[in-house]
Scaffold this motif. Structure first.
Motif, PDB file in Angstrom:
ATOM      1  N   HIS A 163      10.946  -6.824  13.769  1.00  0.00           N
ATOM      2  CA  HIS A 163      10.767  -5.939  14.924  1.00  0.00           C
ATOM      3  C   HIS A 163      11.447  -6.494  16.173  1.00  0.00           C
ATOM      4  O   HIS A 163      11.961  -5.749  16.991  1.00  0.00           O
ATOM      5  CB  HIS A 163       9.285  -5.771  15.240  1.00  0.00           C
ATOM      6  CG  HIS A 163       8.535  -4.856  14.317  1.00  0.00           C
ATOM      7  ND1 HIS A 163       8.942  -3.568  14.043  1.00  0.00           N
ATOM      8  CD2 HIS A 163       7.385  -5.032  13.617  1.00  0.00           C
ATOM      9  CE1 HIS A 163       8.072  -2.997  13.227  1.00  0.00           C
ATOM     10  NE2 HIS A 163       7.123  -3.865  12.946  1.00  0.00           N
ATOM     11  N   ASP A 186       0.784  -8.800  17.561  1.00  0.00           N
ATOM     12  CA  ASP A 186       0.993  -7.583  16.782  1.00  0.00           C
ATOM     13  C   ASP A 186       2.481  -7.479  16.474  1.00  0.00           C
ATOM     14  O   ASP A 186       3.310  -7.717  17.351  1.00  0.00           O
ATOM     15  CB  ASP A 186       0.545  -6.363  17.601  1.00  0.00           C
ATOM     16  CG  ASP A 186      -0.078  -5.276  16.730  1.00  0.00           C
ATOM     17  OD1 ASP A 186       0.288  -5.200  15.544  1.00  0.00           O
ATOM     18  OD2 ASP A 186      -0.916  -4.504  17.248  1.00  0.00           O
ATOM     19  N   GLY A 187       2.798  -7.140  15.235  1.00  0.00           N
ATOM     20  CA  GLY A 187       4.202  -7.018  14.867  1.00  0.00           C
ATOM     21  C   GLY A 187       4.888  -6.019  15.783  1.00  0.00           C
ATOM     22  O   GLY A 187       5.851  -6.327  16.486  1.00  0.00           O
ATOM     23  N   MET A 188       4.386  -4.787  15.807  1.00  0.00           N
ATOM     24  CA  MET A 188       4.931  -3.769  16.684  1.00  0.00           C
ATOM     25  C   MET A 188       3.810  -3.152  17.504  1.00  0.00           C
ATOM     26  O   MET A 188       3.703  -3.307  18.685  1.00  0.00           O
ATOM     27  CB  MET A 188       5.657  -2.701  15.844  1.00  0.00           C
ATOM     28  CG  MET A 188       6.113  -1.471  16.603  1.00  0.00           C
ATOM     29  SD  MET A 188       7.093  -1.794  18.068  1.00  0.00           S
ATOM     30  CE  MET A 188       8.606  -2.436  17.409  1.00  0.00           C
ATOM     31  N   ASN A 189       2.930  -2.424  16.874  1.00  0.00           N
ATOM     32  CA  ASN A 189       1.854  -1.584  17.394  1.00  0.00           C
ATOM     33  C   ASN A 189       2.364  -0.175  17.647  1.00  0.00           C
ATOM     34  O   ASN A 189       2.963   0.130  18.683  1.00  0.00           O
ATOM     35  CB  ASN A 189       1.168  -2.114  18.648  1.00  0.00           C
ATOM     36  CG  ASN A 189      -0.156  -1.393  18.843  1.00  0.00           C
ATOM     37  OD1 ASN A 189      -0.180  -0.190  19.096  1.00  0.00           O
ATOM     38  ND2 ASN A 189      -1.249  -2.104  18.657  1.00  0.00           N
ATOM     39  N   ARG A 210       0.823  -1.201   0.000  1.00  0.00           N
ATOM     40  CA  ARG A 210       0.000   0.000   0.000  1.00  0.00           C
ATOM     41  C   ARG A 210       0.858   1.251   0.000  1.00  0.00           C
ATOM     42  O   ARG A 210       1.844   1.319   0.723  1.00  0.00           O
ATOM     43  CB  ARG A 210      -0.897  -0.007   1.242  1.00  0.00           C
ATOM     44  CG  ARG A 210      -1.978   1.035   1.249  1.00  0.00           C
ATOM     45  CD  ARG A 210      -2.764   0.979   2.546  1.00  0.00           C
ATOM     46  NE  ARG A 210      -3.706  -0.126   2.624  1.00  0.00           N
ATOM     47  CZ  ARG A 210      -4.877  -0.154   1.992  1.00  0.00           C
ATOM     48  NH1 ARG A 210      -5.244   0.837   1.205  1.00  0.00           N
ATOM     49  NH2 ARG A 210      -5.695  -1.171   2.146  1.00  0.00           N
ATOM     50  N   TYR A 258      -4.584  -9.877  -2.457  1.00  0.00           N
ATOM     51  CA  TYR A 258      -4.624  -9.075  -1.224  1.00  0.00           C
ATOM     52  C   TYR A 258      -5.576  -9.685  -0.197  1.00  0.00           C
ATOM     53  O   TYR A 258      -5.165 -10.108   0.880  1.00  0.00           O
ATOM     54  CB  TYR A 258      -5.025  -7.639  -1.581  1.00  0.00           C
ATOM     55  CG  TYR A 258      -5.279  -6.741  -0.389  1.00  0.00           C
ATOM     56  CD1 TYR A 258      -4.237  -6.228   0.366  1.00  0.00           C
ATOM     57  CD2 TYR A 258      -6.591  -6.380  -0.039  1.00  0.00           C
ATOM     58  CE1 TYR A 258      -4.477  -5.391   1.458  1.00  0.00           C
ATOM     59  CE2 TYR A 258      -6.839  -5.542   1.041  1.00  0.00           C
ATOM     60  CZ  TYR A 258      -5.790  -5.051   1.786  1.00  0.00           C
ATOM     61  OH  TYR A 258      -6.029  -4.228   2.861  1.00  0.00           O
ATOM     62  N   ARG A 287      -9.991  -4.245   5.482  1.00  0.00           N
ATOM     63  CA  ARG A 287     -10.132  -5.565   4.827  1.00  0.00           C
ATOM     64  C   ARG A 287     -11.546  -6.130   4.953  1.00  0.00           C
ATOM     65  O   ARG A 287     -11.733  -7.331   5.219  1.00  0.00           O
ATOM     66  CB  ARG A 287      -9.123  -6.540   5.434  1.00  0.00           C
ATOM     67  CG  ARG A 287      -7.719  -5.967   5.393  1.00  0.00           C
ATOM     68  CD  ARG A 287      -6.707  -6.769   6.136  1.00  0.00           C
ATOM     69  NE  ARG A 287      -5.474  -5.991   6.322  1.00  0.00           N
ATOM     70  CZ  ARG A 287      -4.481  -6.311   7.127  1.00  0.00           C
ATOM     71  NH1 ARG A 287      -4.548  -7.413   7.827  1.00  0.00           N
ATOM     72  NH2 ARG A 287      -3.416  -5.544   7.222  1.00  0.00           N
ATOM     73  N   HIS A 341       6.866  -6.417   8.834  1.00  0.00           N
ATOM     74  CA  HIS A 341       6.205  -5.611   9.870  1.00  0.00           C
ATOM     75  C   HIS A 341       5.325  -6.424  10.797  1.00  0.00           C
ATOM     76  O   HIS A 341       4.842  -5.911  11.803  1.00  0.00           O
ATOM     77  CB  HIS A 341       5.375  -4.504   9.211  1.00  0.00           C
ATOM     78  CG  HIS A 341       6.232  -3.454   8.572  1.00  0.00           C
ATOM     79  ND1 HIS A 341       6.516  -2.261   9.175  1.00  0.00           N
ATOM     80  CD2 HIS A 341       6.912  -3.451   7.396  1.00  0.00           C
ATOM     81  CE1 HIS A 341       7.312  -1.547   8.399  1.00  0.00           C
ATOM     82  NE2 HIS A 341       7.572  -2.251   7.307  1.00  0.00           N
ATOM     83  N   ASP A 389       7.201  -6.016   3.963  1.00  0.00           N
ATOM     84  CA  ASP A 389       6.049  -6.752   4.471  1.00  0.00           C
ATOM     85  C   ASP A 389       5.582  -7.985   3.712  1.00  0.00           C
ATOM     86  O   ASP A 389       6.020  -8.287   2.610  1.00  0.00           O
ATOM     87  CB  ASP A 389       4.893  -5.784   4.706  1.00  0.00           C
ATOM     88  CG  ASP A 389       4.339  -5.952   6.115  1.00  0.00           C
ATOM     89  OD1 ASP A 389       4.843  -6.807   6.841  1.00  0.00           O
ATOM     90  OD2 ASP A 389       3.411  -5.212   6.479  1.00  0.00           O
TER      91      ASP A 389
HETATM   92  O1  LIG Z   1      -2.812  -2.212   4.158  1.00  0.00           O
HETATM   93  P1  LIG Z   1      -3.904  -2.741   5.012  1.00  0.00           P
HETATM   94  O2  LIG Z   1      -4.342  -4.106   4.626  1.00  0.00           O
HETATM   95  O3  LIG Z   1      -5.016  -1.769   5.124  1.00  0.00           O
HETATM   96  O4  LIG Z   1      -3.335  -2.903   6.497  1.00  0.00           O
HETATM   97  C1  LIG Z   1      -2.646  -1.871   7.185  1.00  0.00           C
HETATM   98  C2  LIG Z   1      -1.242  -2.269   7.568  1.00  0.00           C
HETATM   99  O5  LIG Z   1      -1.310  -3.196   8.636  1.00  0.00           O
HETATM  100  C3  LIG Z   1      -0.128  -3.859   9.062  1.00  0.00           C
HETATM  101  O6  LIG Z   1       0.712  -3.057   9.888  1.00  0.00           O
HETATM  102  C4  LIG Z   1       1.875  -3.544  10.561  1.00  0.00           C
HETATM  103  O7  LIG Z   1       2.909  -2.597  10.572  1.00  0.00           O
HETATM  104  C5  LIG Z   1       3.083  -1.794  11.719  1.00  0.00           C
HETATM  105  C6  LIG Z   1       4.357  -0.995  11.561  1.00  0.00           C
HETATM  106  O8  LIG Z   1       5.476  -1.820  11.470  1.00  0.00           O
HETATM  107  C7  LIG Z   1       3.110  -2.608  12.991  1.00  0.00           C
HETATM  108  O9  LIG Z   1       3.148  -1.734  14.098  1.00  0.00           O
HETATM  109  C8  LIG Z   1       1.884  -3.487  13.089  1.00  0.00           C
HETATM  110  O10 LIG Z   1       2.001  -4.342  14.207  1.00  0.00           O
HETATM  111  C9  LIG Z   1       1.685  -4.320  11.841  1.00  0.00           C
HETATM  112  O11 LIG Z   1       0.435  -4.969  11.911  1.00  0.00           O
HETATM  113  C10 LIG Z   1       0.594  -4.414   7.865  1.00  0.00           C
HETATM  114  O12 LIG Z   1       1.797  -5.033   8.249  1.00  0.00           O
HETATM  115  C11 LIG Z   1       0.807  -3.397   6.775  1.00  0.00           C
HETATM  116  O13 LIG Z   1       1.424  -4.009   5.663  1.00  0.00           O
HETATM  117  C12 LIG Z   1      -0.547  -2.846   6.366  1.00  0.00           C
HETATM  118  O14 LIG Z   1      -0.386  -1.871   5.387  1.00  0.00           O
END
Ligand SMILES: O=P(O)(O)OC[C@H]1O[C@H](O[C@H]2O[C@H](CO)[C@@H](O)[C@H](O)[C@H]2O)[C@H](O)[C@@H](O)[C@@H]1O
Ligand code: UDP
Ligand code: MG
Length: 725
Positions: free
Chosen positions: A195, A371-374, A10, A86, A310, A164, A140
């Motif tokens: 992370h 959660d990867g990071m949050n 994205r 996706y 989603r 991520h 990612d």
């Molecule tokens: O693009 P989407 O399908 O709308 O989803 C949004 C994003 O979600 C995820 O975020 C992650 O990355 C964060 C930063 O490293 C982290 O803090 C979090 O724990 C993860 O869930 C996903 O990884 C992204 O690719 C999406 O764009």
């Protein structure tokens, strides 16, 4: 000028179709908000999906043009691609698997096919843009195959990859029919970041199980290349959030919310709608707080922002209903005319309003199952300039590794969660300040700029190291040159290692005897009068003599201990003693007992512990242990410990393939010198060879003292055949 090309599914901007026009808006989600601050520096560009299905070429051209002005390069995806790549493979297969929800995962070959195709599409988009000096940084789980695709097209490119989301245990990843391809896809990068150390550990374990590559100190020998693996906990743009919270607009918003809320205390929860975030569990805990501590009724409200996400994926739609139902039920049960327990918003907020919510809240409630990071947790901390406020944080968010001054909870433990809510509400101000100050310092110091710098400098280092230790592939041109020199030389010395060089590895070393082809080749080479052929091996002399003793070749056995020039008798390199063997054998016996599948090989003047048949990871771990153990014990004895390919060998110091090879070169000087070997012990041979000698390393790891490398014994035999033509 070299620049960085960021690639993610994205883009940080999403394009929305409203009535007749298009609007450009910031994307939600940690990746976009986290990296959004940095990509526009120094001519960098971001490649990704703009979130819109374009209707025709004109619209596509318009969107491309608009985004390019902001350093973005769109990859347009069709509705079918979004459905299968996706919503399908990325978010119905990988996301649930990587977040430990395998029960939600689907395994559709058609989704996999779309995933491969879209990764390929991204690859083409990047290749069209990237110059040879550019750095490509892939992000990612939606693009796990992209690094290897890029590597295949640009072998020398600088490629980083960052995941991520969590990397799960091998036990989850192995369930995927495409596990090997996915892991191999990532290995196209020069540097792979996670992370947390936990995610990195799981990744390395999966690589070892699925592909057989092992790592030492984050350095993974992956086929032809070395890949660095490391942890880089992502930060936020601290100043941006701190400033947004301090801004006039945030104050005004806060004041207007305050007017409506009165003196109600606020607990805040913000996430994308996702089953990984533990939203339903959080609602149940809040309800339980109202039951167990009725004194908080009418005093405390939960403001819950749930960002649509989603929603075409079945599990997300189910969760949406569950949350709606829970909020409705709790509010209906407890609300009063002047107090609403839960203020629930199912939409996204712009930064200044988000910042005012952070300001308003005394308690930040972040309770993901995984959660990867949050980043929300870090944003909450960044806005607390007065050090007032408490963060409740799940131990299963990556952020918990850093924010240890939060109230760390297990999100499945409803009682603990309820107790933490109460504790947060009664926590004395000085304790709040102490915890918040420590967390704020950390979030400020390790911000997203520090994160990017760390990753990029490590990537540059990885690349530099990669290039400096590169051994050239023995190309057709180089082969021609070698053959020309060989044919021109009146005398030739050919030093050939046995296992892994002439013969492929076998699980049982005694099964790796010569085949008909090898015997014919060696015989033919010895029949050329200019040639002197030497088998230079770590093996014991009885085995090699049994296999090749009938040929007029020279033998250097047991890594240089036993020598036999063709037609002569066996001789020792020098007088040796074996007094040390009993003590060392006792130690090795212990490691055999503790490591199923490993065994001891005894040679005249050495002992070898083999672990090729042991579980890959266990074998590796025991090998580290044994190395430490032996280094200590052999420190004062005249012994050396050598690590080979899945073996550890102990023998008298001062004798190795190199010392023996040097003696051979002195005794039988030749105009053409060739040494071929695959193992660490062959590096001793390469080291003593003069610079004009042809030295060839066989097999994966290209980091060698040899000048050239070839893939496998097949290529070695091919070369020897060509020498006979
Ligand atoms: O693009 P989407 O399908 O709308 O989803 C949004 C994003 O979600 C995820 O975020 C992650 O990355 C964060 C930063 O490293 C982290 O803090 C979090 O724990 C993860 O869930 C996903 O990884 C992204 O690719 C999406 O764009
Ligand atoms: O209305 C909203 C709610 C959240 N966010 C942002 O979305 C990101 C969520 O990132 P996080 O790492 O917490 O989780 P992810 O959604 O990436 O799994 C954070 O930066 C939030 O500030 C946003 O932009 N608008
Ligand atoms: Mg070998």
């Amino acid at each position: 000028m070299s620049r960085t090309i960021i690639v993610s599914n994205r883009l940080p901007t999403k394009v929305l179709r409203t009535d007749d026009s298009l609007t450009f808006q910031a994307s939600e989600g940690g990746l976009a908000t986290g990296l959004g601050s940095i990509y526009q520096q120094a001519g960098n560009v971001w490649v990704g999906w703009p979130g819109l299905f374009v209707e025709d070429a004109t619209e596509e051209g318009y969107v491309r043009e608009q985004l390019r002005q902001d350093s973005m390069e769109p990859v347009f995806l069709t509705e079918a691609e979004i459905r299968d790549y996706y919503e399908g493979f990325s978010n119905s297969t990988l996301w649930p698997t990587f977040h430990y929800f395998p029960q939600y995962a689907t395994y559709e070959p058609a989704h996999w096919a779309a995933y491969v195709a879209v990764n390929e599409k991204f690859c083409q988009a990047v290749l069209a843009l990237a110059g040879p000096d550019d750095t490509i940084w892939v992000h990612d789980y939606q693009l796990l195959l992209l690094p290897a695709m890029l590597r295949a097209a640009r072998p020398r490119a600088t490629i980083g990859f960052f995941l991520h989301i969590p990397f799960p245990s091998y036990e989850l990843i192995r369930v995927l029919p495409w596990a090997r391809e996915l892991v191999a896809g990532v290995l196209g990068a020069d540097l792979i970041g996670f992370h947390t150390f936990g995610f990195m550990r799981h990744f390395l374990s999966s690589v070892s199980h699925l592909l057989g590559f092992t790592a030492h100190n984050g350095r993974l020998e992956a086929g032809q290349r070395t890949v660095l693996v490391d942890t880089f906990p992502m930060g936020i743009d601290y100043d941006r959030y701190a400033e947004a919270a301090a801004s006039e607009s945030a104050r005004q918003h806060e004041a207007s919310y305050r007017q409506v809320l009165g003196d109600i205390r606020v607990i805040l929860s913000i996430d994308r709608l996702d089953y990984s975030k533990g939203i339903a569990e959080r609602l149940r805990a809040f309800e339980q707080l109202l039951v167990r501590h009725p004194e908080w009724r009418g005093q405390v409200s939960l403001i819950m922002v749930v960002v649509p996400s989603r929603d075409q994926v079945a599990q997300y739609a189910v969760l949406k209903e569950e949350i709606d139902e829970l909020v409705g039920r709790i509010n209906a049960a407890y609300r009063t005319m002047r107090w609403t327990p839960i203020h629930y918003f199912y939409r996204s907020f712009p930064l200044d309003e988000l910042a005012s919510l952070y300001r308003l809240a005394e308690v930040g409630l972040v309770t993901p199952m995984r959660d990867g990071m949050n980043l929300v947790a870090k944003e909450f901390v960044a806005t607390k300039a007065n050090d007032h406020g408490v963060l409740i944080l799940s131990e299963r968010a990556g952020a918990a590794r850093e924010l240890s001054d939060a109230l760390i909870i297990n999100p499945t433990d409803l009682d603990q969660l309820t107790a933490a809510l109460h504790e947060a509400l009664v926590m004395p101000a000085n304790e709040q300040a102490r915890r918040m100050r420590a967390m704020r310092r950390l979030v400020r110091q390790y911000d997203v700029f520090a994160w990017t710098d760390l990753f990029m400098s490590r990537l540059a280092y990885a690349k530099q190291e990669q290039l400096s230790l590169d051994t050239d592939m023995l190309s057709p041109d180089l082969t021609t040159q070698l053959l020309r020199d060989y044919h021109a030389a009146p005398t030739r010395l050919l030093l050939l290692d046995y296992d892994g060089t002439l013969s492929p590895f076998h699980n049982d070393p005694q099964q790796a005897g010569p085949d008909e082809e090898m015997l014919l080749l060696l015989r033919a080479l010895t029949e050329v009068p200019q040639n002197r052929v030497v088998i230079i091996s770590g093996r014991d002399r009885a085995t090699l003599e049994g296999w090749l003793g009938h040929l007029p070749v020279d033998f250097i056995c047991e890594h240089g201990v036993w020598l036999r020039p063709a037609g002569e008798d066996w001789q020792l390199f020098q007088a040796l003693n074996n007094d040390w063997k009993d003590e060392i054998r006792t130690i090795l016996d212990l490691y055999v007992a503790r490591t199923a599948g490993s065994f001891i090989e005894e040679k005249d003047f050495s002992l070898v512990w083999h672990f090729r048949r042991a579980d890959a990871e266990l074998g590796d771990m025991r090998a580290r242990e044994l190395m430490n153990h032996l280094t200590f014990i052999t420190a004062n004895a005249d012994l050396q410990v050598m690590e080979g390919n899945k073996v550890i060998e102990i023998k008298t110091a001062g004798i190795n393939k190199g010392t023996a090879a040097a003696r051979w070169m002195a005794t039988y000087p030749a105009d053409f010198l060739l040494a071929i070997g695959d193992d660490r012990t062959d590096e001793d041979t390469f080291r003593v060879m003069p610079p004009e000698a042809y030295t060839i390393k066989v097999g994966p790891a290209p980091r060698s003292l040899a000048r050239y490398h070839v893939d496998s014994p097949t290529e070695v035999r091919q070369l020897l055949r060509e020498m006979l033509m």
